[in-house]
Design a protein around this motif. Structure first.
Motif, PDB file in Angstrom:
ATOM      1  N   GLU A   1       0.830  -1.205   0.000  1.00 19.57           N
ATOM      2  CA  GLU A   1       0.000   0.000   0.000  1.00 19.57           C
ATOM      3  C   GLU A   1       0.865   1.256   0.000  1.00 19.57           C
ATOM      4  O   GLU A   1       0.544   2.245  -0.655  1.00 19.57           O
ATOM      5  N   LEU A   2       1.970   1.215   0.744  1.00 20.45           N
ATOM      6  CA  LEU A   2       2.887   2.361   0.784  1.00 20.45           C
ATOM      7  C   LEU A   2       3.489   2.605  -0.592  1.00 20.45           C
ATOM      8  O   LEU A   2       3.506   3.747  -1.073  1.00 20.45           O
ATOM      9  N   LEU A   3       3.946   1.556  -1.238  1.00 19.58           N
ATOM     10  CA  LEU A   3       4.542   1.690  -2.568  1.00 19.58           C
ATOM     11  C   LEU A   3       3.507   2.173  -3.583  1.00 19.58           C
ATOM     12  O   LEU A   3       3.798   3.038  -4.415  1.00 19.58           O
ATOM     13  N   LEU A   4       2.280   1.669  -3.490  1.00 18.73           N
ATOM     14  CA  LEU A   4       1.210   2.128  -4.381  1.00 18.73           C
ATOM     15  C   LEU A   4       0.925   3.616  -4.172  1.00 18.73           C
ATOM     16  O   LEU A   4       0.768   4.368  -5.132  1.00 18.73           O
ATOM     17  N   ALA A   5       0.861   4.040  -2.925  1.00 23.54           N
ATOM     18  CA  ALA A   5       0.560   5.442  -2.630  1.00 23.54           C
ATOM     19  C   ALA A   5       1.648   6.368  -3.158  1.00 23.54           C
ATOM     20  O   ALA A   5       1.348   7.415  -3.746  1.00 23.54           O
ATOM     21  N   VAL A   6       2.895   5.987  -2.971  1.00 28.91           N
ATOM     22  CA  VAL A   6       4.009   6.817  -3.455  1.00 28.91           C
ATOM     23  C   VAL A   6       3.991   6.892  -4.977  1.00 28.91           C
ATOM     24  O   VAL A   6       4.108   7.972  -5.560  1.00 28.91           O
ATOM     25  N   ALA A   7       3.838   5.748  -5.624  1.00 24.97           N
ATOM     26  CA  ALA A   7       3.875   5.705  -7.090  1.00 24.97           C
ATOM     27  C   ALA A   7       2.687   6.443  -7.704  1.00 24.97           C
ATOM     28  O   ALA A   7       2.849   7.175  -8.685  1.00 24.97           O
ATOM     29  N   ARG A   8       1.503   6.274  -7.129  1.00 27.36           N
ATOM     30  CA  ARG A   8       0.326   6.954  -7.676  1.00 27.36           C
ATOM     31  C   ARG A   8       0.424   8.463  -7.521  1.00 27.36           C
ATOM     32  O   ARG A   8      -0.163   9.207  -8.303  1.00 27.36           O
ATOM     33  N   GLY A   9       1.161   8.932  -6.541  1.00 22.79           N
ATOM     34  CA  GLY A   9       1.360  10.358  -6.378  1.00 22.79           C
ATOM     35  C   GLY A   9       2.279  10.952  -7.431  1.00 22.79           C
ATOM     36  O   GLY A   9       2.283  12.169  -7.641  1.00 22.79           O
ATOM     37  N   LEU A  10       3.038  10.118  -8.100  1.00 24.13           N
ATOM     38  CA  LEU A  10       4.008  10.599  -9.085  1.00 24.13           C
ATOM     39  C   LEU A  10       3.516  10.547 -10.527  1.00 24.13           C
ATOM     40  O   LEU A  10       3.980  11.309 -11.357  1.00 24.13           O
ATOM     41  N   VAL A  11       2.592   9.643 -10.833  1.00 24.04           N
ATOM     42  CA  VAL A  11       2.246   9.368 -12.229  1.00 24.04           C
ATOM     43  C   VAL A  11       0.950  10.045 -12.657  1.00 24.04           C
ATOM     44  O   VAL A  11       0.169  10.497 -11.828  1.00 24.04           O
TER      45      VAL A  11
ATOM     46  N   LYS B   1      15.466  12.039 -12.846  1.00 22.57           N
ATOM     47  CA  LYS B   1      16.765  12.355 -13.435  1.00 22.57           C
ATOM     48  C   LYS B   1      17.857  11.588 -12.706  1.00 22.57           C
ATOM     49  O   LYS B   1      17.968  11.660 -11.483  1.00 22.57           O
ATOM     50  N   GLN B   2      18.642  10.858 -13.478  1.00 27.44           N
ATOM     51  CA  GLN B   2      19.737  10.033 -12.970  1.00 27.44           C
ATOM     52  C   GLN B   2      19.274   9.054 -11.898  1.00 27.44           C
ATOM     53  O   GLN B   2      20.039   8.652 -11.029  1.00 27.44           O
ATOM     54  N   GLY B   3      17.990   8.676 -11.921  1.00 32.18           N
ATOM     55  CA  GLY B   3      17.471   7.685 -11.001  1.00 32.18           C
ATOM     56  C   GLY B   3      17.246   8.168  -9.582  1.00 32.18           C
ATOM     57  O   GLY B   3      17.091   7.367  -8.670  1.00 32.18           O
ATOM     58  N   ARG B   4      17.190   9.466  -9.380  1.00 33.89           N
ATOM     59  CA  ARG B   4      17.069  10.004  -8.026  1.00 33.89           C
ATOM     60  C   ARG B   4      15.739   9.653  -7.366  1.00 33.89           C
ATOM     61  O   ARG B   4      15.700   9.335  -6.182  1.00 33.89           O
ATOM     62  N   ILE B   5      14.654   9.724  -8.124  1.00 38.30           N
ATOM     63  CA  ILE B   5      13.348   9.407  -7.538  1.00 38.30           C
ATOM     64  C   ILE B   5      13.261   7.919  -7.236  1.00 38.30           C
ATOM     65  O   ILE B   5      12.753   7.522  -6.175  1.00 38.30           O
ATOM     66  N   ALA B   6      13.784   7.084  -8.120  1.00 38.03           N
ATOM     67  CA  ALA B   6      13.784   5.641  -7.877  1.00 38.03           C
ATOM     68  C   ALA B   6      14.591   5.315  -6.615  1.00 38.03           C
ATOM     69  O   ALA B   6      14.171   4.488  -5.796  1.00 38.03           O
ATOM     70  N   LYS B   7      15.732   5.969  -6.448  1.00 38.31           N
ATOM     71  CA  LYS B   7      16.536   5.753  -5.240  1.00 38.31           C
ATOM     72  C   LYS B   7      15.773   6.186  -3.996  1.00 38.31           C
ATOM     73  O   LYS B   7      15.809   5.501  -2.972  1.00 38.31           O
ATOM     74  N   ALA B   8      15.060   7.309  -4.084  1.00 39.67           N
ATOM     75  CA  ALA B   8      14.294   7.796  -2.940  1.00 39.67           C
ATOM     76  C   ALA B   8      13.170   6.826  -2.581  1.00 39.67           C
ATOM     77  O   ALA B   8      12.921   6.568  -1.396  1.00 39.67           O
ATOM     78  N   ILE B   9      12.503   6.276  -3.598  1.00 37.06           N
ATOM     79  CA  ILE B   9      11.449   5.294  -3.348  1.00 37.06           C
ATOM     80  C   ILE B   9      12.028   4.081  -2.635  1.00 37.06           C
ATOM     81  O   ILE B   9      11.454   3.560  -1.669  1.00 37.06           O
ATOM     82  N   ARG B  10      13.186   3.624  -3.092  1.00 36.94           N
ATOM     83  CA  ARG B  10      13.818   2.457  -2.474  1.00 36.94           C
ATOM     84  C   ARG B  10      14.217   2.737  -1.029  1.00 36.94           C
ATOM     85  O   ARG B  10      14.078   1.876  -0.147  1.00 36.94           O
ATOM     86  N   VAL B  11      14.707   3.943  -0.760  1.00 35.96           N
ATOM     87  CA  VAL B  11      15.094   4.311   0.613  1.00 35.96           C
ATOM     88  C   VAL B  11      13.881   4.326   1.529  1.00 35.96           C
ATOM     89  O   VAL B  11      13.925   3.807   2.652  1.00 35.96           O
ATOM     90  N   VAL B  12      12.784   4.899   1.065  1.00 29.68           N
ATOM     91  CA  VAL B  12      11.564   4.947   1.877  1.00 29.68           C
ATOM     92  C   VAL B  12      11.061   3.538   2.165  1.00 29.68           C
ATOM     93  O   VAL B  12      10.680   3.216   3.305  1.00 29.68           O
ATOM     94  N   MET B  13      11.067   2.688   1.165  1.00 31.29           N
ATOM     95  CA  MET B  13      10.589   1.316   1.354  1.00 31.29           C
ATOM     96  C   MET B  13      11.501   0.533   2.300  1.00 31.29           C
ATOM     97  O   MET B  13      11.017  -0.228   3.145  1.00 31.29           O
TER      98      MET B  13
END
Length: 77
Positions: free
Chosen positions: A3-13, A49-61
């Motif tokens: 649910e956390l990952l869904l909420a974060v991703a849905r806020g971005l797309v 950019k340069q994977g920064r958001i993906a890294k942030a998502i991984r850190v939060v998870m």
């Protein structure tokens, strides 16, 4: 955790209905792999950019998993 990952991703797309998360069973080391699927057009928004958001998502998870006594890895498919 899903649910956390869904909420974060849905806020971005833009296409919120295309966001799905699947989780593998924990492996021998107790690591659960979460697979994030988004629409092709939204892939850049999730990676950033340069994977920064993906890294942030991984850190939060990872931080949320540690609070629950688990181990988590996020893969963006």
């Amino acid at each position: 955790m899903q649910e956390l990952l869904l909420a974060v991703a849905r806020g971005l797309v833009d296409d919120k209905d295309a966001v799905t998360v699947t989780a593998d069973e924990p492996d021998a080391e107790g690591v659960t792999v979460y697979h994030l699927h988004v629409a092709e057009d939204d892939m850049g928004r999730v990676i950033g950019k340069q994977g920064r958001i993906a890294k942030a998502i991984r850190v939060v998870m990872r931080a949320a998993a540690v609070r629950r006594g688990e181990k988590a890895v996020v893969e963006i498919d």
